[in-house]
Design an enzyme around this catalytic site. Structure first.
Site, short mmCIF file in Angstrom:
data_model
loop_
_atom_site.label_atom_id
_atom_site.label_comp_id
_atom_site.label_asym_id
_atom_site.label_seq_id
_atom_site.Cartn_x
_atom_site.Cartn_y
_atom_site.Cartn_z
N SER B 148 0.84 -1.19 0.00
CA SER B 148 0.00 0.00 0.00
C SER B 148 0.89 1.25 0.00
CB SER B 148 -0.91 -0.06 1.23
OG SER B 148 -1.98 0.80 1.09
N ASP B 314 -8.33 -6.97 -4.58
CA ASP B 314 -7.97 -5.63 -4.14
C ASP B 314 -8.51 -4.61 -5.13
OD1 ASP B 314 -6.77 -3.26 -3.36
OD2 ASP B 314 -4.75 -4.08 -3.18
N HIS B 347 -7.86 -5.46 -0.25
CA HIS B 347 -6.57 -4.80 -0.09
C HIS B 347 -5.83 -5.29 1.16
CE1 HIS B 347 -3.51 -1.79 -0.45
NE2 HIS B 347 -3.85 -1.19 0.67
#
Lengths: 198, 369
Positions: B148, B314, B347
């Protein structure tokens, strides 16, 4: 390493850049990297094989030749290898075009549908051929665009693709394919190996 | 909560010119390490944390007493084997776990900075953390990795320091923050700023805390970390400790109760202004623009070996955005690999115990060392 890979490896110069499309568990790439100092990249659809390649320290990209070749710039490799997978594509013609876009030369190997055992199978049994090189039944085969050595030979001729080397493989025996012996080689070879360029 | 005084930190003397134009110096950078740096100093891995992470990657976080955020991945004999590798992680500047951030005290007036803290970027975060290499006298890292926002820092690190790491693993990230992601971040910021206790960012001076706003920000963000399928399977329409609907606005559904809980525990460990600053840094991240629209230029000079990892479910940093990084690296002729991991956990997958993911990281790090 299998004979086919030895022949492919002999066609590749040391210290070059090679993309192996459908590289499987990376056996050929590993050999080229270790023995010929080749800078290799692999494209492979099976996640299990991708893991095998990662474990060998190879640069492997999960992907499919029909969807993912576009990511490579024009002529970014010296050689691109396509071993026994051309027949599994929806659009083999487009794949060949793309191979010769990303690389100066392509090495393409073909399981020969013109091999006598294949012909006999269809002729006598009347069912779709199942052989060592083509082990799947018709309903589960990934091979949707089978061709013979002669088909590929004619294809290159028609598309003005230059065949630098054309090699027939039968058991462990290799021989070269040319205009005069094409019908014979098309009958008695299990595999065709072609080094092509534009 | 334990005291933050015992957190390891370096005071960075070297001035750092921030992207906003201001210069900072003599600022604290908090960090933690795991494993041992070997004699050759070639086994160091710099881990970058995500938006709400911190330097306590694994083991028990001494401040929250909760397990580290990458416990599944990092530790003895784990995917990042700390018996073999020396793992370093720093709290990003702008953060609230000991590094220079909006809750730091401004020596000029002895008050917390609040919104007088300069706006920072991913580039600033990475440049600040680079000082750790000098501190540990590491010439070249073995790897940099993160998911991320941690992945964005990986990309920025290699772009800024092309020959300072042998390998790099950007995970579930992007080279350019999308409109959708900016939108979600803005939602979170507005929730915080709408809390009357936020007081234009001066809440600490007034001994207040905009907990409600920060909790709502966390709840909204948390949804984006999961997938529709994952939510449906875990919660469906199940009711929370009751047999029937209450015909009220209590948390009737389990998912409501779960989100409220996530919001409430978050405010205990995170600073609202840090949330504003770090989300802003993510929004400003556009490595493509930094290289005039050609991302491959960012990696032109590097010999670093990359491996990119994305997750099927995701939708915050989808595979397509991870593939843009792959394409850019291929265009520049860089050494790069890629895999998309099957997962229905959204995610958040990069923080979870997903065998295929852990195996990928382990195999890559072991094979290239």
């Amino acid at each position: 390493m299998k004979k086919e890979f030895q022949i492919i490896s002999d066609l590749i110069d040391n210290n070059t850049r090679v993309l192996d499309v459908g590289c499987g568990d990376g056996t050929l790439m590993k050999f080229l990297k270790d023995e010929k100092n080749v800078d290799t990249r692999g494209l492979e659809i099976s996640k299990e094989n991708v893991q095998n390649c990662i474990s060998k320290g190879l640069s492997i990209i999960e992907g499919n030749a029909e969807k993912d070749l576009h990511q490579f710039p024009d002529l970014s490799f010296d050689y691109v290898v396509l071993s026994q997978t051309l027949q599994a594509f929806y659009d083999p013609e487009k794949v060949i075009e793309d191979l010769l876009r990303v690389s100066k030369k392509a090495i393409v190997t073909i399981p020969n549908f013109g091999y006598w055992k294949v012909r006999i199978h269809l002729l006598l049994k009347g069912t779709m051929p199942v052989t060592d090189a083509l082990p799947n039944e018709w309903y589960s085969t990934p091979n949707i665009h089978m061709c013979s050595i002669k088909d590929f030979y004619n294809f290159c001729f028609r598309k003005k693709i230059y065949m630098t080397k054309s090699i027939a493989l039968n058991k462990e025996q290799t021989s070269s394919i040319n205009k005069r012996n094409i019908n014979l080689k098309n009958l008695n070879s299990e595999l065709g190996i072609f080094l092509i360029k534009k | 909560m334990n005291t933050k005084e015992n957190i390891k930190k370096i005071i960075v003397k070297k001035p750092l010119k921030l992207d906003c134009g201001k210069t900072i110096s003599d600022y604290p950078l908090a960090y933690e390490t795991y494993g041992k740096l070997n004699e050759k100093k070639d086994n160091a891995i710099l881990v970058f944390h995500a938006l709400t992470g911190d330097q306590f990657v694994t083991g028990k976080n001494p401040i929250t007493n909760k397990p580290g955020w990458w416990n599944y991945l990092v530790g003895p004999n784990k995917a990042i084997n700390t018996n073999k590798f020396f793992v370093i992680c720093a709290n990003v500047i702008g953060g609230c776990m000991g590094s220079f951030g909006p809750s730091s005290i401004n020596p000029e007036n002895n008050e917390t900075y609040g919104t007088n803290f300069p706006v920072i970027t991913i580039n600033d975060m990475v440049n600040a953390q680079y000082n750790l290499l000098e501190f540990f006298e590491i010439e070249k890292l073995y790897s940099v990795l993160g998911g991320s926002m941690g992945g964005m820092q990986v990309l920025q690190f290699v772009a800024n320091f092309p020959n300072k790491t042998k390998t790099a693993i950007p995970i579930a990230c992007t080279a350019s923050h999308s409109a959708q992601n900016i939108a979600f971040n803005e939602l979170g910021r507005q929730a915080i700023m709408a809390d009357t206790k936020w007081k234009d960012g001066n809440y600490l001076k007034l001994n207040l805390s905009p907990d409600k706003g920060l909790a709502v920000a966390r709840m909204a963000a948390h949804i984006t970390y999961l997938s529709k399928k994952g939510l449906q399977e875990k919660f469906g329409r199940k009711l929370q400790e009751k047999d029937d609907l209450n015909f009220s606005f209590d948390a009737d559904f389990q998912i409501e109760s779960y989100l409220r809980y996530q919001g409430s525990i978050f405010v205990d460990r995170f600073d609202a202004n840090s949330y504003l600053y770090i989300t802003r840094a993510m929004d400003y991240f556009d490595l493509t623009k930094e290289y005039k629209g050609n991302l491959s230029k960012a990696f032109e000079k590097t010999k670093t070996k990359f491996f990119i990892i994305s997750f099927t479910s995701d939708w915050l940093y989808p595979t397509s955005e991870n593939k843009e990084i792959l394409i850019a690296l291929n265009s520049s002729g860089a050494d790069v690999g890629f895999i998309e991991i099957l997962s229905d956990k959204g995610h958040d997958s990069f923080l979870l115990d997903i065998t295929e993911f852990l195996k990928t990281v382990k195999n890559f790090l072991e094979a290239n060392y």
